[in-house]
Design an enzyme around this catalytic site. Sequence first.
Site, PDB file in Angstrom:
ATOM      1  N   TYR A 165       0.799  -1.224   0.000  1.00 37.90           N
ATOM      2  CA  TYR A 165       0.000   0.000   0.000  1.00 37.90           C
ATOM      3  C   TYR A 165       0.836   1.280   0.000  1.00 37.90           C
ATOM      4  O   TYR A 165       0.475   2.250  -0.684  1.00 37.90           O
ATOM      5  CB  TYR A 165      -0.991  -0.011   1.171  1.00 37.90           C
ATOM      6  CG  TYR A 165      -2.186  -0.895   0.900  1.00 37.90           C
ATOM      7  CD1 TYR A 165      -3.321  -0.399   0.263  1.00 37.90           C
ATOM      8  CD2 TYR A 165      -2.178  -2.241   1.262  1.00 37.90           C
ATOM      9  CE1 TYR A 165      -4.415  -1.206   0.004  1.00 37.90           C
ATOM     10  CE2 TYR A 165      -3.265  -3.061   1.007  1.00 37.90           C
ATOM     11  CZ  TYR A 165      -4.382  -2.539   0.377  1.00 37.90           C
ATOM     12  OH  TYR A 165      -5.458  -3.347   0.109  1.00 37.90           O
TER      13      TYR A 165
ATOM     14  N   GLU B 170      -8.721  -7.417   4.725  1.00 39.65           N
ATOM     15  CA  GLU B 170      -7.890  -8.485   4.153  1.00 39.65           C
ATOM     16  C   GLU B 170      -7.227  -9.308   5.252  1.00 39.65           C
ATOM     17  O   GLU B 170      -7.108 -10.544   5.128  1.00 39.65           O
ATOM     18  CB  GLU B 170      -6.849  -7.872   3.217  1.00 39.65           C
ATOM     19  CG  GLU B 170      -7.463  -7.319   1.938  1.00 39.65           C
ATOM     20  CD  GLU B 170      -6.662  -6.194   1.309  1.00 39.65           C
ATOM     21  OE1 GLU B 170      -5.455  -6.071   1.611  1.00 39.65           O
ATOM     22  OE2 GLU B 170      -7.238  -5.428   0.513  1.00 39.65           O
TER      23      GLU B 170
ATOM     24  N   TYR C 107     -15.076 -17.691  -5.592  1.00 41.90           N
ATOM     25  CA  TYR C 107     -14.153 -18.001  -6.680  1.00 41.90           C
ATOM     26  C   TYR C 107     -12.778 -18.336  -6.118  1.00 41.90           C
ATOM     27  O   TYR C 107     -12.502 -18.106  -4.935  1.00 41.90           O
ATOM     28  CB  TYR C 107     -14.035 -16.818  -7.647  1.00 41.90           C
ATOM     29  CG  TYR C 107     -13.665 -15.503  -6.984  1.00 41.90           C
ATOM     30  CD1 TYR C 107     -12.350 -15.222  -6.621  1.00 41.90           C
ATOM     31  CD2 TYR C 107     -14.639 -14.547  -6.712  1.00 41.90           C
ATOM     32  CE1 TYR C 107     -12.011 -14.031  -5.999  1.00 41.90           C
ATOM     33  CE2 TYR C 107     -14.308 -13.338  -6.088  1.00 41.90           C
ATOM     34  CZ  TYR C 107     -13.000 -13.085  -5.746  1.00 41.90           C
ATOM     35  OH  TYR C 107     -12.673 -11.899  -5.126  1.00 41.90           O
TER      36      TYR C 107
ATOM     37  N   GLN D  41      -9.383 -15.048 -11.844  1.00 36.97           N
ATOM     38  CA  GLN D  41     -10.346 -15.609 -10.905  1.00 36.97           C
ATOM     39  C   GLN D  41     -11.429 -16.378 -11.658  1.00 36.97           C
ATOM     40  O   GLN D  41     -11.936 -15.904 -12.689  1.00 36.97           O
ATOM     41  CB  GLN D  41     -11.009 -14.502 -10.059  1.00 36.97           C
ATOM     42  CG  GLN D  41     -10.078 -13.844  -9.059  1.00 36.97           C
ATOM     43  CD  GLN D  41      -9.097 -12.878  -9.688  1.00 36.97           C
ATOM     44  OE1 GLN D  41      -9.442 -12.161 -10.630  1.00 36.97           O
ATOM     45  NE2 GLN D  41      -7.865 -12.874  -9.194  1.00 36.97           N
TER      46      GLN D  41
ATOM     47  N   SER E 125     -15.081 -18.714 -10.839  1.00 39.00           N
ATOM     48  CA  SER E 125     -16.075 -19.138  -9.854  1.00 39.00           C
ATOM     49  C   SER E 125     -16.119 -20.661  -9.757  1.00 39.00           C
ATOM     50  O   SER E 125     -16.051 -21.370 -10.768  1.00 39.00           O
ATOM     51  CB  SER E 125     -17.467 -18.630 -10.241  1.00 39.00           C
ATOM     52  OG  SER E 125     -17.521 -17.223 -10.205  1.00 39.00           O
TER      53      SER E 125
ATOM     54  N   GLY F 135     -24.375 -15.624 -20.174  1.00 40.10           N
ATOM     55  CA  GLY F 135     -23.085 -16.115 -20.603  1.00 40.10           C
ATOM     56  C   GLY F 135     -22.384 -16.919 -19.528  1.00 40.10           C
ATOM     57  O   GLY F 135     -22.992 -17.714 -18.815  1.00 40.10           O
TER      58      GLY F 135
ATOM     59  N   GLY G  53     -21.459 -15.990 -16.816  1.00 41.75           N
ATOM     60  CA  GLY G  53     -21.966 -15.619 -15.490  1.00 41.75           C
ATOM     61  C   GLY G  53     -22.797 -16.711 -14.851  1.00 41.75           C
ATOM     62  O   GLY G  53     -23.184 -16.604 -13.682  1.00 41.75           O
TER      63      GLY G  53
ATOM     64  N   PRO H  67     -21.279 -19.088 -10.961  1.00 45.41           N
ATOM     65  CA  PRO H  67     -21.617 -19.081  -9.531  1.00 45.41           C
ATOM     66  C   PRO H  67     -23.041 -19.553  -9.271  1.00 45.41           C
ATOM     67  O   PRO H  67     -23.337 -20.090  -8.190  1.00 45.41           O
ATOM     68  CB  PRO H  67     -21.416 -17.613  -9.120  1.00 45.41           C
ATOM     69  CG  PRO H  67     -21.535 -16.841 -10.390  1.00 45.41           C
ATOM     70  CD  PRO H  67     -20.992 -17.731 -11.457  1.00 45.41           C
TER      71      PRO H  67
ATOM     72  N   VAL I  13     -19.433  -9.226 -10.557  1.00 49.10           N
ATOM     73  CA  VAL I  13     -18.838  -8.763 -11.813  1.00 49.10           C
ATOM     74  C   VAL I  13     -17.556  -9.532 -12.045  1.00 49.10           C
ATOM     75  O   VAL I  13     -16.711  -9.616 -11.152  1.00 49.10           O
ATOM     76  CB  VAL I  13     -18.547  -7.246 -11.763  1.00 49.10           C
ATOM     77  CG1 VAL I  13     -17.779  -6.812 -13.004  1.00 49.10           C
ATOM     78  CG2 VAL I  13     -19.842  -6.459 -11.654  1.00 49.10           C
ATOM     79  N   PHE I  14     -17.395 -10.119 -13.229  1.00 46.76           N
ATOM     80  CA  PHE I  14     -16.134 -10.755 -13.576  1.00 46.76           C
ATOM     81  C   PHE I  14     -15.204  -9.677 -14.123  1.00 46.76           C
ATOM     82  O   PHE I  14     -15.528  -8.999 -15.093  1.00 46.76           O
ATOM     83  CB  PHE I  14     -16.348 -11.844 -14.632  1.00 46.76           C
ATOM     84  CG  PHE I  14     -17.098 -13.046 -14.117  1.00 46.76           C
ATOM     85  CD1 PHE I  14     -17.196 -13.304 -12.762  1.00 46.76           C
ATOM     86  CD2 PHE I  14     -17.703 -13.918 -14.993  1.00 46.76           C
ATOM     87  CE1 PHE I  14     -17.879 -14.411 -12.282  1.00 46.76           C
ATOM     88  CE2 PHE I  14     -18.391 -15.042 -14.535  1.00 46.76           C
ATOM     89  CZ  PHE I  14     -18.482 -15.282 -13.175  1.00 46.76           C
TER      90      PHE I  14
END
Length: 403
Positions: free
Chosen positions: A98, A140, A188, A204, A206, A272, A274, A277, A384-385
Amino acid sequence: MLSEQSATTVRATLPAVGAAMGQITERFYARLFEAHPELLRDLFNRGNQASGAQKQALAGSIAAFATYLVNHPDQRPDVMLDRIAHKHASLGIVPEQYPIVHEHLFAAIAEILGDAVTEEVAAAWTEVYWLMANALIAIEKRLYARSAQTGWREWRVVGRTEDTDDVATFTLRPVDEGPVPGYRAGQYVSVGVTLADGARQIRQYSLTAAPGAPERRFAVKRVTGDAATPDGEVSGHLHAHVREGDVLQLSAPYGDLVLEDTDAPLLLASAGIGVTPMIAMLDQLAAAGHGAPVTVVHADRSPAAHALRTDHERYAAALADARTVFFYEQDAEGHGRPGRVDLSEVAVPAGTRAYLCGPLPFMRAVREQLIAKGVAPADIHYEVFGPDLWLAQPAAEAAAAAA
């Protein structure tokens, strides 16, 4: 959260910063990768960098966070922060990174805005950055602490099936033959591969099986680029080179779009790839014997392009009260309804909770239709992918429009 003095400064400068945020992030990434080329090679998605999607997402998220702070001084946008933190955790982001981002981001701000960046302005926006950064670091840290897996783990491909011409499903088991940690339906994993040029790229995917399965299973769509977007490096590599017996590196499961334990009616809408998941969610609902109504909506180019369609239908049929409504732009006769998603003739029970995954235009259209049918906005969840432009983009545009 934001000090009163900084809030006043940020409110006054937000239009100018928002209007220039695209240039700022462009310069930021150029500086960052010049100083740390290994980050582009081994961490950042090179496709999203080339298309500009990551720059747009970063610009929007900063503008969205700052806008939220000045409009809601006693709150913070936890939905956006949680989503970013899950993605960061799946990539293995650590607190030490960071300050590096801060260094190059604020150097970029100074370069683009010049004399407008006074000490007062720099101090105010530094406060914004560290409020966001420290919130992400804390989230995190909790995600890492809860995870049964630290870092990357090697998994062997034990099965590969071709679902459609451009979608393949991979089934993997741990090389060390150790236990397979659980996850939540909708989550994912990150998959790390070494490409021909030596770069290690991460994407990533799913998980498509209900939690509790003795393996990991995910489907990969081969991404074919165009004039604005390059071909998918990792999806192309997986399709062309990965077969049974090969070994991949996987992260622990992450993701904030998860199926909650509920007796409410559900609507699962996808388009699609999507669908992935939603398959895991349906598998879990079927295994749990969910008794409330479940409406399964999917949109695709054609029945032949509908990945995992057999699972889609099989898991829905296993539920006590479920129906599928499929929309196809081509060859719909005998398989579904023609055209794009239209919920006007689809009954949506009161109290429905909805889960959406697909391209942004699809999800926005479905969300508007659901709200018109009385579904509460708070009960509509999405995935959102790729870089999340849904929450970020409107804030960035609003800040720019105010300039």
